[in-house]
Motif scaffolding. Structure first.
Motif, PDB file in Angstrom:
ATOM      1  N   ALA A 164       0.815  -1.216   0.000  1.00 52.74           N
ATOM      2  CA  ALA A 164       0.000   0.000   0.000  1.00 52.74           C
ATOM      3  C   ALA A 164       0.851   1.269   0.000  1.00 52.74           C
ATOM      4  CB  ALA A 164      -0.931  -0.004   1.218  1.00 52.74           C
ATOM      5  N   LEU A 165       2.166   1.110  -0.135  1.00 56.15           N
ATOM      6  CA  LEU A 165       3.046   2.282  -0.015  1.00 56.15           C
ATOM      7  C   LEU A 165       3.473   2.803  -1.385  1.00 56.15           C
ATOM      8  CD1 LEU A 165       5.344   0.901   2.819  1.00 56.15           C
ATOM      9  CD2 LEU A 165       3.273   2.285   3.054  1.00 56.15           C
ATOM     10  N   ASP A 166       3.817   4.077  -1.434  1.00 60.26           N
ATOM     11  CA  ASP A 166       4.315   4.632  -2.693  1.00 60.26           C
ATOM     12  C   ASP A 166       5.712   4.090  -2.972  1.00 60.26           C
ATOM     13  OD1 ASP A 166       6.525   6.813  -1.997  1.00 60.26           O
ATOM     14  OD2 ASP A 166       4.953   6.892  -0.470  1.00 60.26           O
ATOM     15  N   ALA A 167       6.149   4.207  -4.222  1.00 55.19           N
ATOM     16  CA  ALA A 167       7.353   3.518  -4.683  1.00 55.19           C
ATOM     17  C   ALA A 167       8.600   3.902  -3.873  1.00 55.19           C
ATOM     18  CB  ALA A 167       7.579   3.824  -6.162  1.00 55.19           C
ATOM     19  N   LEU A 168       8.739   5.179  -3.539  1.00 58.08           N
ATOM     20  CA  LEU A 168       9.949   5.612  -2.838  1.00 58.08           C
ATOM     21  C   LEU A 168       9.970   5.088  -1.403  1.00 58.08           C
ATOM     22  CD1 LEU A 168      10.225   9.261  -4.181  1.00 58.08           C
ATOM     23  CD2 LEU A 168      11.532   7.248  -4.874  1.00 58.08           C
ATOM     24  N   THR A 169       8.832   5.219  -0.720  1.00 60.53           N
ATOM     25  CA  THR A 169       8.735   4.720   0.649  1.00 60.53           C
ATOM     26  C   THR A 169       8.976   3.215   0.674  1.00 60.53           C
ATOM     27  OG1 THR A 169       7.043   6.387   1.006  1.00 60.53           O
ATOM     28  CG2 THR A 169       7.255   4.702   2.687  1.00 60.53           C
ATOM     29  N   ARG A 170       8.451   2.567  -0.350  1.00 60.75           N
ATOM     30  CA  ARG A 170       8.570   1.133  -0.483  1.00 60.75           C
ATOM     31  C   ARG A 170      10.046   0.713  -0.559  1.00 60.75           C
ATOM     32  NH1 ARG A 170       6.008  -3.030  -4.824  1.00 60.75           N
ATOM     33  NH2 ARG A 170       4.330  -3.346  -3.405  1.00 60.75           N
ATOM     34  N   ASN A 172      12.614   2.394   0.322  1.00 59.83           N
ATOM     35  CA  ASN A 172      13.219   2.769   1.593  1.00 59.83           C
ATOM     36  C   ASN A 172      12.993   1.681   2.660  1.00 59.83           C
ATOM     37  OD1 ASN A 172      12.519   4.934   4.206  1.00 59.83           O
ATOM     38  ND2 ASN A 172      14.527   4.824   3.238  1.00 59.83           N
ATOM     39  N   LEU A 173      11.765   1.188   2.746  1.00 57.37           N
ATOM     40  CA  LEU A 173      11.463   0.168   3.746  1.00 57.37           C
ATOM     41  C   LEU A 173      12.053  -1.191   3.366  1.00 57.37           C
ATOM     42  CD1 LEU A 173       7.883   0.990   5.015  1.00 57.37           C
ATOM     43  CD2 LEU A 173       9.981   0.890   6.316  1.00 57.37           C
ATOM     44  N   GLN A 174      12.137  -1.450   2.071  1.00 55.82           N
ATOM     45  CA  GLN A 174      12.785  -2.697   1.641  1.00 55.82           C
ATOM     46  C   GLN A 174      14.244  -2.716   2.120  1.00 55.82           C
ATOM     47  OE1 GLN A 174      12.103  -2.289  -2.536  1.00 55.82           O
ATOM     48  NE2 GLN A 174      10.182  -3.461  -2.520  1.00 55.82           N
ATOM     49  N   ASP A 175      14.917  -1.559   1.953  1.00 57.90           N
ATOM     50  CA  ASP A 175      16.309  -1.478   2.402  1.00 57.90           C
ATOM     51  C   ASP A 175      16.407  -1.653   3.915  1.00 57.90           C
ATOM     52  OD1 ASP A 175      17.337  -1.178  -0.124  1.00 57.90           O
ATOM     53  OD2 ASP A 175      17.226   1.015  -0.092  1.00 57.90           O
TER      54      ASP A 175
END
Lengths: 263, 270
Positions: A164-170, A172-175
């Motif tokens: 449900a997150l936008d691409a940049l936040t996504r 960031n959280l993946q990292d």
């Protein structure tokens, strides 16, 4: 050994329109510390399999065994992160993270210590006394991850946590997740329908078929991290997995069109 | 400045109405017995508020200042509302939680509740007097019934609408049934429960006025009925205004409590 053994798992849902075989002949051994993605289109049973491992919906046949024990119910040894965050809105960030420890009747000082460490780890320090409604989606998912980490469970289950997150936040959280995984050595079972996300994260990608859900491809990813999504190797794999997933997606779409025609 | 403007705007209609009413009274448009002028009502309200007896020796000034009939009546009414409400809500809350959480308990109690619920609390007055005689007990009984059903129905609805994702997350964290109830279901249901509390308090306040007209000899409801016997319409209106003010005060207090308890809830200003 915190292996997850999935033996001949089958899951049948009874619906008014007849039985739906959601999972069939699933056999997987997930090794301790392995980061495994379950990949496939909607309806391929990847979330059903995750829920079975979580203990929410035990399989109709076959078994899931962790540390010699058959999984029949949910438990804090398999912390789950949900796409909808599932934070308790009446608790502050700190209280949400502490909740699992309070249930275990841990000492207050110990809880405080753990909560503070996790707030640090996930860069949530300034949000300890905020309520979830005041946080962005990305921040909420950080809290949900911290809540599960507080349980110190060897296994983390993640159900499209960044969907449900936008691409940049996504990204960031993946990292962040990779950083935490490398640091804490958890076994992670991660459901996604994003091919790129699975290649970016996983040691191993299990591609599933659309109804009945079976294992279509058990693919190891042998690329050093951090992985570069623009590299040739990344894109070769992306193309290959994309082809597999789209075959299943097409079956899914055909099925939906058929159902619509019946309606 | 803006606040002052808003206040003036809000006060416009009431003030205009009062002026018309006052003018009408002065020009003899209304009978002074049936509809006394606003100033007469205000004077009566003031007299009703002030102590009736001169300060006695040994009586503290504060106690003396609070010894007026109005304050005594308002206190009596408020006491009945709170006591009756606590009894009614205190029974409704646990029953509602159980009925909401367990379909079996729901099926057991629901038919009875559905039959009793449409009976207005006022219809219990004859029984209340037979069972409890005169004084506060029949009031408590009637108010408790008035508060019971709104709290019950909202508590049931509140428990039933708890999002399954919270239950799953809590089970995943390893909660037992008791903790699930106290730390997850109950707080998740509070927005509904508090809405029921607000309706229940409102009903309790209606019932207290009615109940005071039958079985007691103080309280705001009693006072306005008593005033009618003496044709004191100024006192009736003064009493009614007091009822309105007290009701407003109760509702404001409950709404403040709501905002505090639900400060975590989306869509609430605080």
């Amino acid at each position: 050994m915190n292996e997850i053994l999935i033996n001949n798992v089958e899951k049948v849902f009874k619906t008014p329109g007849g039985n739906v075989v959601a999972l069939k002949d699933i056999n997987l051994t997930i090794k301790e510390g392995e980061f495994v993605c379950l990949l496939g289109p909607s309806g391929c049973g990847k979330s059903t399999l995750l829920n079975a491992v979580a203990g929410f919906q035990p399989p109709s046949a076959g078994e899931i065994v962790i540390e010699g024990k058959k999984i029949l119910a949910p438990g804090p040894d398999r912390g789950m992160v949900f796409q909808e965050y599932a934070l308790f809105p009446w608790m502050t960030v700190g209280q949400n993270i502490a909740f699992g420890l309070e249930i275990q009747k841990k000492e207050k000082a110990e809880i405080d210590l753990t909560v503070n460490q996790l707030l640090d780890l996930l860069h949530l320090k300034d949000f300890r006394d905020r309520f979830p409604k005041d946080l962005s989606g990305g921040m909420r998912q950080r809290v949900a991850i911290a809540r599960v980490l507080a349980l110190d469970s060897p296994i983390m289950l993640m159900d499209e946590p960044f969907g449900a997150l936008d691409a940049l936040t996504r990204r960031n959280l993946q990292d962040e997740l990779l950083r935490i995984w490398e640091k804490l050595g958890k076994t992670i079972l991660f459901v996604t329908h994003s091919i790129e996300e699975s290649i970016y994260l996983a040691d191993r990608i299990v591609v599933m078929t659309y109804r009945p859900g079976t294992v279509k491809r058990d693919q190891y990813v042998d690329m050093p991290r951090p992985r570069d999504p623009s590299s040739a190797a990344f894109n070769d794999l992306k193309r290959e997995l994309g082809r597999l997933v789209m075959e299943e997606q097409q079956r899914h779409a055909n099925d939906e069109l058929k159902l619509a025609a019946v309606d | 400045m803006q606040k002052l403007k808003d206040f003036a705007h809000g006060a416009l209609v009431p003030v205009l109405l009062l002026l018309l009413w006052e003018a009408g009274s002065r020009f003899g448009l209304f009978s002074a017995v049936l509809l006394p002028s606003p100033t007469a009502v205000a004077i009566k309200w003031w007299a009703y508020l002030l102590p009736m007896q001169p300060q006695e020796a040994g009586q503290s000034t504060l106690a003396w200042m609070l010894s007026g009939e109005l304050l005594h009546d308002a206190y009596s009414s408020l006491y009945r509302v709170i006591a009756g409400f606590i009894i009614g809500a205190g029974l409704a809350l646990p029953l509602g939680l159980l009925m909401g959480a367990s379909p079996r308990i729901y099926d057991l109690f629901n038919p009875l509740m559905q039959i009793l619920r449409p009976i207005p609390p006022i219809a219990y007055i004859p029984l209340a007097i037979l069972w409890f005689g005169l004084g506060n007990p029949p009031s408590f009984f009637l108010i408790a019934i008035g508060a019971f059903f709104p709290v019950l129905m909202n508590t049931i609805a509140g428990v039933r609408q708890v999002d399954g994702i919270f239950l799953r997350a809590a089970r995943n964290l390893g909660v037992n049934q008791w903790t699930m109830f106290t730390r997850v279901i109950l707080p998740a249901a509070t927005p509904y429960i508090l809405a029921g509390v607000r309706i229940g308090i409102g009903t309790a306040f209606i019932v207290v006025i009615v109940s005071e007209m039958i079985a007691v000899n103080d309280g705001l409801g009693f006072r306005i009925l008593e005033a009618r016997e003496f044709m004191w319409s100024d006192k009736i209106i003064a009493g009614m205004i007091t009822i309105g003010l007290l009701g407003l005060a109760i509702d404001t207090a409950v709404s403040r409590l709501n905002n505090h308890l639900l400060r975590w809830h989306r869509g609430l200003e605080h």
